[in-house]
Every structure is written in structure tokens, then in C-alpha cells.
Design a protein around this motif. Structure first.
Motif, PDB file in Angstrom:
ATOM      1  N   GLN A  24      33.331  45.493  49.472  1.00  0.00           N
ATOM      2  CA  GLN A  24      34.747  45.204  49.161  1.00  0.00           C
ATOM      3  C   GLN A  24      35.440  44.567  50.355  1.00  0.00           C
ATOM      4  O   GLN A  24      36.069  43.523  50.232  1.00  0.00           O
ATOM      5  N   GLY A  25      35.347  45.234  51.480  1.00  0.00           N
ATOM      6  CA  GLY A  25      35.909  44.727  52.729  1.00  0.00           C
ATOM      7  C   GLY A  25      37.339  44.220  52.594  1.00  0.00           C
ATOM      8  O   GLY A  25      38.106  44.655  51.729  1.00  0.00           O
ATOM      9  N   ARG A  26      37.695  43.291  53.430  1.00  0.00           N
ATOM     10  CA  ARG A  26      39.057  42.734  53.385  1.00  0.00           C
ATOM     11  C   ARG A  26      39.236  41.804  52.183  1.00  0.00           C
ATOM     12  O   ARG A  26      40.357  41.551  51.756  1.00  0.00           O
ATOM     13  N   GLY A  27      38.131  41.330  51.637  1.00  0.00           N
ATOM     14  CA  GLY A  27      38.217  40.466  50.463  1.00  0.00           C
ATOM     15  C   GLY A  27      38.879  41.176  49.293  1.00  0.00           C
ATOM     16  O   GLY A  27      39.529  40.552  48.445  1.00  0.00           O
ATOM     17  N   GLU A  28      38.732  42.508  49.265  1.00  0.00           N
ATOM     18  CA  GLU A  28      39.241  43.259  48.118  1.00  0.00           C
ATOM     19  C   GLU A  28      40.760  43.196  48.000  1.00  0.00           C
ATOM     20  O   GLU A  28      41.304  43.245  46.894  1.00  0.00           O
ATOM     21  N   PHE A  29      41.434  43.071  49.118  1.00  0.00           N
ATOM     22  CA  PHE A  29      42.909  42.975  49.056  1.00  0.00           C
ATOM     23  C   PHE A  29      43.308  41.692  48.312  1.00  0.00           C
ATOM     24  O   PHE A  29      44.296  41.663  47.588  1.00  0.00           O
ATOM     25  N   VAL A  30      42.527  40.657  48.509  1.00  0.00           N
ATOM     26  CA  VAL A  30      42.810  39.378  47.836  1.00  0.00           C
ATOM     27  C   VAL A  30      42.379  39.463  46.365  1.00  0.00           C
ATOM     28  O   VAL A  30      43.105  39.033  45.460  1.00  0.00           O
ATOM     29  N   ARG A  31      41.204  40.043  46.137  1.00  0.00           N
ATOM     30  CA  ARG A  31      40.718  40.167  44.746  1.00  0.00           C
ATOM     31  C   ARG A  31      41.732  40.889  43.873  1.00  0.00           C
ATOM     32  O   ARG A  31      41.999  40.481  42.740  1.00  0.00           O
ATOM     33  N   LEU A  32      42.294  41.983  44.406  1.00  0.00           N
ATOM     34  CA  LEU A  32      43.235  42.772  43.589  1.00  0.00           C
ATOM     35  C   LEU A  32      44.435  41.933  43.173  1.00  0.00           C
ATOM     36  O   LEU A  32      44.914  42.049  42.044  1.00  0.00           O
ATOM     37  N   ALA A  33      44.916  41.081  44.067  1.00  0.00           N
ATOM     38  CA  ALA A  33      46.062  40.226  43.714  1.00  0.00           C
ATOM     39  C   ALA A  33      45.649  39.223  42.636  1.00  0.00           C
ATOM     40  O   ALA A  33      46.367  39.017  41.644  1.00  0.00           O
ATOM     41  N   LEU A  34      44.490  38.608  42.807  1.00  0.00           N
ATOM     42  CA  LEU A  34      44.023  37.620  41.825  1.00  0.00           C
ATOM     43  C   LEU A  34      43.797  38.284  40.466  1.00  0.00           C
ATOM     44  O   LEU A  34      44.132  37.725  39.415  1.00  0.00           O
ATOM     45  N   GLU A  35      43.235  39.491  40.497  1.00  0.00           N
ATOM     46  CA  GLU A  35      42.951  40.208  39.250  1.00  0.00           C
ATOM     47  C   GLU A  35      44.243  40.616  38.541  1.00  0.00           C
ATOM     48  O   GLU A  35      44.363  40.454  37.333  1.00  0.00           O
ATOM     49  N   GLU A  36      45.198  41.156  39.302  1.00  0.00           N
ATOM     50  CA  GLU A  36      46.455  41.595  38.681  1.00  0.00           C
ATOM     51  C   GLU A  36      47.171  40.426  38.012  1.00  0.00           C
ATOM     52  O   GLU A  36      47.772  40.555  36.957  1.00  0.00           O
ATOM     53  N   ALA A  37      47.059  39.245  38.639  1.00  0.00           N
ATOM     54  CA  ALA A  37      47.756  38.074  38.093  1.00  0.00           C
ATOM     55  C   ALA A  37      46.957  37.412  36.977  1.00  0.00           C
ATOM     56  O   ALA A  37      47.442  36.469  36.346  1.00  0.00           O
ATOM     57  N   GLY A  38      45.739  37.862  36.741  1.00  0.00           N
ATOM     58  CA  GLY A  38      44.890  37.199  35.746  1.00  0.00           C
ATOM     59  C   GLY A  38      44.567  35.775  36.172  1.00  0.00           C
ATOM     60  O   GLY A  38      44.417  34.879  35.322  1.00  0.00           O
ATOM     61  N   ALA A  39      44.464  35.555  37.478  1.00  0.00           N
ATOM     62  CA  ALA A  39      44.243  34.192  37.998  1.00  0.00           C
ATOM     63  C   ALA A  39      42.813  33.730  37.725  1.00  0.00           C
ATOM     64  O   ALA A  39      41.889  34.541  37.613  1.00  0.00           O
ATOM     65  N   ASP A  40      42.666  32.439  37.650  1.00  0.00           N
ATOM     66  CA  ASP A  40      41.343  31.838  37.506  1.00  0.00           C
ATOM     67  C   ASP A  40      40.763  31.723  38.926  1.00  0.00           C
ATOM     68  O   ASP A  40      41.283  30.971  39.746  1.00  0.00           O
ATOM     69  N   TYR A  41      39.717  32.503  39.208  1.00  0.00           N
ATOM     70  CA  TYR A  41      39.154  32.423  40.561  1.00  0.00           C
ATOM     71  C   TYR A  41      37.654  32.615  40.533  1.00  0.00           C
ATOM     72  O   TYR A  41      37.099  33.211  39.608  1.00  0.00           O
ATOM     73  N   VAL A  42      37.030  32.097  41.570  1.00  0.00           N
ATOM     74  CA  VAL A  42      35.594  32.312  41.711  1.00  0.00           C
ATOM     75  C   VAL A  42      35.348  32.940  43.083  1.00  0.00           C
ATOM     76  O   VAL A  42      35.947  32.551  44.080  1.00  0.00           O
ATOM     77  N   ASP A  43      34.495  33.959  43.067  1.00  0.00           N
ATOM     78  CA  ASP A  43      34.148  34.700  44.291  1.00  0.00           C
ATOM     79  C   ASP A  43      32.884  34.015  44.823  1.00  0.00           C
ATOM     80  O   ASP A  43      31.761  34.424  44.535  1.00  0.00           O
ATOM     81  N   VAL A  44      33.096  32.955  45.582  1.00  0.00           N
ATOM     82  CA  VAL A  44      32.045  31.964  45.834  1.00  0.00           C
ATOM     83  C   VAL A  44      30.739  32.562  46.367  1.00  0.00           C
ATOM     84  O   VAL A  44      29.656  32.302  45.841  1.00  0.00           O
ATOM     85  N   ALA A  45      30.818  33.379  47.414  1.00  0.00           N
ATOM     86  CA  ALA A  45      29.597  33.837  48.073  1.00  0.00           C
ATOM     87  C   ALA A  45      28.807  34.852  47.247  1.00  0.00           C
ATOM     88  O   ALA A  45      27.675  35.204  47.601  1.00  0.00           O
ATOM     89  N   ARG A  46      29.404  35.306  46.140  1.00  0.00           N
ATOM     90  CA  ARG A  46      28.654  36.213  45.262  1.00  0.00           C
ATOM     91  C   ARG A  46      27.793  35.433  44.276  1.00  0.00           C
ATOM     92  O   ARG A  46      27.137  36.029  43.427  1.00  0.00           O
ATOM     93  N   HIS A  47      27.826  34.117  44.395  1.00  0.00           N
ATOM     94  CA  HIS A  47      27.019  33.289  43.491  1.00  0.00           C
ATOM     95  C   HIS A  47      25.768  32.796  44.205  1.00  0.00           C
ATOM     96  O   HIS A  47      25.609  31.610  44.484  1.00  0.00           O
ATOM     97  N   GLY A  48      24.928  33.757  44.569  1.00  0.00           N
ATOM     98  CA  GLY A  48      23.612  33.436  45.120  1.00  0.00           C
ATOM     99  C   GLY A  48      23.639  32.696  46.435  1.00  0.00           C
ATOM    100  O   GLY A  48      24.653  32.629  47.133  1.00  0.00           O
TER     101      GLY A  48
END
Ligand SMILES: N[C@@H](CCC(=O)N[C@@H](CS)C(=O)NCC(=O)O)C(=O)O
Length: 246
Positions: free
Chosen positions: A12-36
Motif C-alpha cells: 500500500q505504502g504512500r501510494g494508498e493515500f492517492v488510491r483512496l482519493a481516486l477510488e472515492e471519486a470514481g476516477a479513471d486511473y491505472v496503477d501502472v507498476a502493477r501491470h507486470g
């Protein structure tokens, strides 16, 4: 707008603070480094670019069209108005950012409980110092920060499940994450939390029940807490707070 979030995969690390904002807003996002491998390569190449003027120092960083933004609090300050996760104007926004930076300070102190001497050494190489640092966090630093955040909620005339003004802001989501992480890392150190900090406890419950956050927390996108992140549970570092400190 499709946002690209760059952060280490598997934690989760510090990325999670950003993920939570993107998720709450229903934003279109890609978590780039999790794609292999390609995703990781893309992240490394941004970090080591010899051409990019706005070179990020460390993940997390965010690509938003022509913008590249890094530093967690800076990313959230950038996203806040775009995702409608910050209210007001000048003073309120500055206060929100100040709170986010204060969360970042505590996050760094939590990190230092398992890496008190150097980020470059393994935890196992700095366990003695870690024990002292974790004890100090539990007895002294956590109460100081949590008392402060509780006071901010108490002083908000518009309600006590949001830190700033009338509505939800990104800093509430980060506060939720901070409280979750602290409970994972220091279940004993956090004993008495609900009684000592009823407003923070209510904020935590409120955020967990927001429909998009609730769905996210149940999804595979939410990486479980583990021993690679900032919030780590090492039983030997956890104990109840010493009574005379509270
Ligand atoms: N203050 C920065 C800290 C960034 C940071 O320390 N990122 C970590 C991962 S959570 C990292 O990859 N650090 C590499 C390093 O410090 O060498 C922020 O809040 O974004």
C-alpha cells in the motif's frame, strides 16, 4: 481524463493515500507498476529519465495529461479540486494541505519505527533502535499527533466526521488510512483509541462506509497490509502505551 499512478507494486505504502482519493471519486486511473514488467519498466524509466525536466524523486507520482506530479501531499493538493475532494478556496485549501503534510510527518515517523537508523539497512539490522523508536512513538508521538487531529475535528463547527469545512476532503481519506495503518501495525499501542479519540473513531467508521470506499476495500485493488509497507506489524515493537503518558 485517465490518471496514471506510479507506485511500487505489492504494497500500500504512500501510494494508498492517492488510491483512496481516486477510488472515492470514481476516477479513471491505472496503477501502472502493477501491470507486470512493462509497468515497472515504465516507472523506472520515468525515475531515471535524462530528458524530463519535472523529474520525480520517488514514487508515488502521478501523470495527468501533461502534468507529472510527485510528493504524496502535492499529488493530493493537485487532485483535490479536480476530483471535487476539497472545498472552499484559499485559506481552507491551505489548511487542508497543512493537515496532509502533518499526516505525512507522522507517516515518516511510523516508517522510522522499523527503519530508525537507515532506510538502506534491513529491519533486522536495526532492531534495538527500532524498539526504542517504536516505544517512543506509542508513548509520546502518537498521543501528540492524535490529540491534535482530534482537536481539529472538535473545532470544526460544521460537523465532526470531516476535518475541514462542511464536506468530505482528501485529507479525511488519508486520515482513515493513517488510522487503519496504525491499528494494523500497533494493535496494542492503539488500545483505548475509541475512548480517547471518539471523533477520529467516528471519521474512520464514516469513511469505511462510503459506498465506493467500501467496495474498494473489498476489492483486489486494495493490497492487504504486509511487512513491505510503511505500516508493519512486528509484534516485538508493539505494546500498550505506558500509563503516565496519557
Ligand atoms: N515525501 C515523499 C516520500 C516518497 C518516498 O519516500 N517514497 C518511497 C516509497 S513510499 C520511496 O520509494 N523512496 C525511495 C527513496 O527514498 O530512496 C512523499 O510523500 O511522496
Amino acid at each position: 481524463m485517465r490518471y496514471e499512478l506510479y507506485y511500487w507494486p505489492g504494497l500500500q505504502g504512500r501510494g494508498e493515500f492517492v488510491r483512496l482519493a481516486l477510488e472515492e471519486a470514481g476516477a479513471d486511473y491505472v496503477d501502472v507498476a502493477r501491470h507486470g514488467e512493462t509497468g515497472m519498466k515504465a516507472m523506472q524509466s520515468e525515475l531515471t529519465s535524462t530528458e524530463r525536466v519535472e523529474l520525480p524523486f520517488a514514487p508515488p507520482f502521478l501523470m495527468a495529461g501533461k502534468h507529472l506530479v510527485w510528493q504524496t501531499a502535492n499529488i493530493l493538493q493537485f487532485l483535490g479540486p479536480r476530483l471535487k475532494l476539497v472545498g472552499g478556496s484559499g485559506a481552507k485549501r491551505i489548511f487542508t494541505h497543512g493537515l496532509q503534510l502533518t499526516i505525512a510527518d507522522l507517516v515518516a515517523e511510523v516508517h522510522d519505527t522499523h527503519h530508525p537508523l537507515s532506510t538502506n539497512l534491513y529491519y533486522e539490522e536495526q532492531k534495538d533502535a527500532a524498539l526504542i523508536r517504536a516505544g517512543d512513538l506509542i508513548d509520546s508521538r502518537l498521543p501528540k499527533f492524535l490529540d491534535y487531529f482530534e482537536r481539529v475535528l472538535t473545532n470544526n463547527p460544521h460537523g465532526d466526521v470531516q476535518l475541514v469545512g462542511k464536506g468530505l476532503s482528501y485529507v479525511d481519506l488519508s486520515m482513515f488510512q493513517l488510522i487503519e495503518g496504525l491499528h494494523y501495525a500497533f494493535p496494542l499501542g492503539m488500545s483505548g483509541f475509541e475512548t480517547l479519540y471518539p471523533r477520529l473513531a467516528a471519521l474512520r467508521t464514516h469513511i469505511a462506509q462510503r459506498p465506493r470506499i467500501k467496495a474498494y476495500l473489498k476489492s483486489k485493488r486494495r493490497i492487504p497490509f504486509n511487512l513491505s509497507g510503511i505500516f508493519r506489524h512486528y509484534p516485538e515493537l508493539d505494546r500498550p502505551p505506558k500509563k503516565n503518558h496519557r
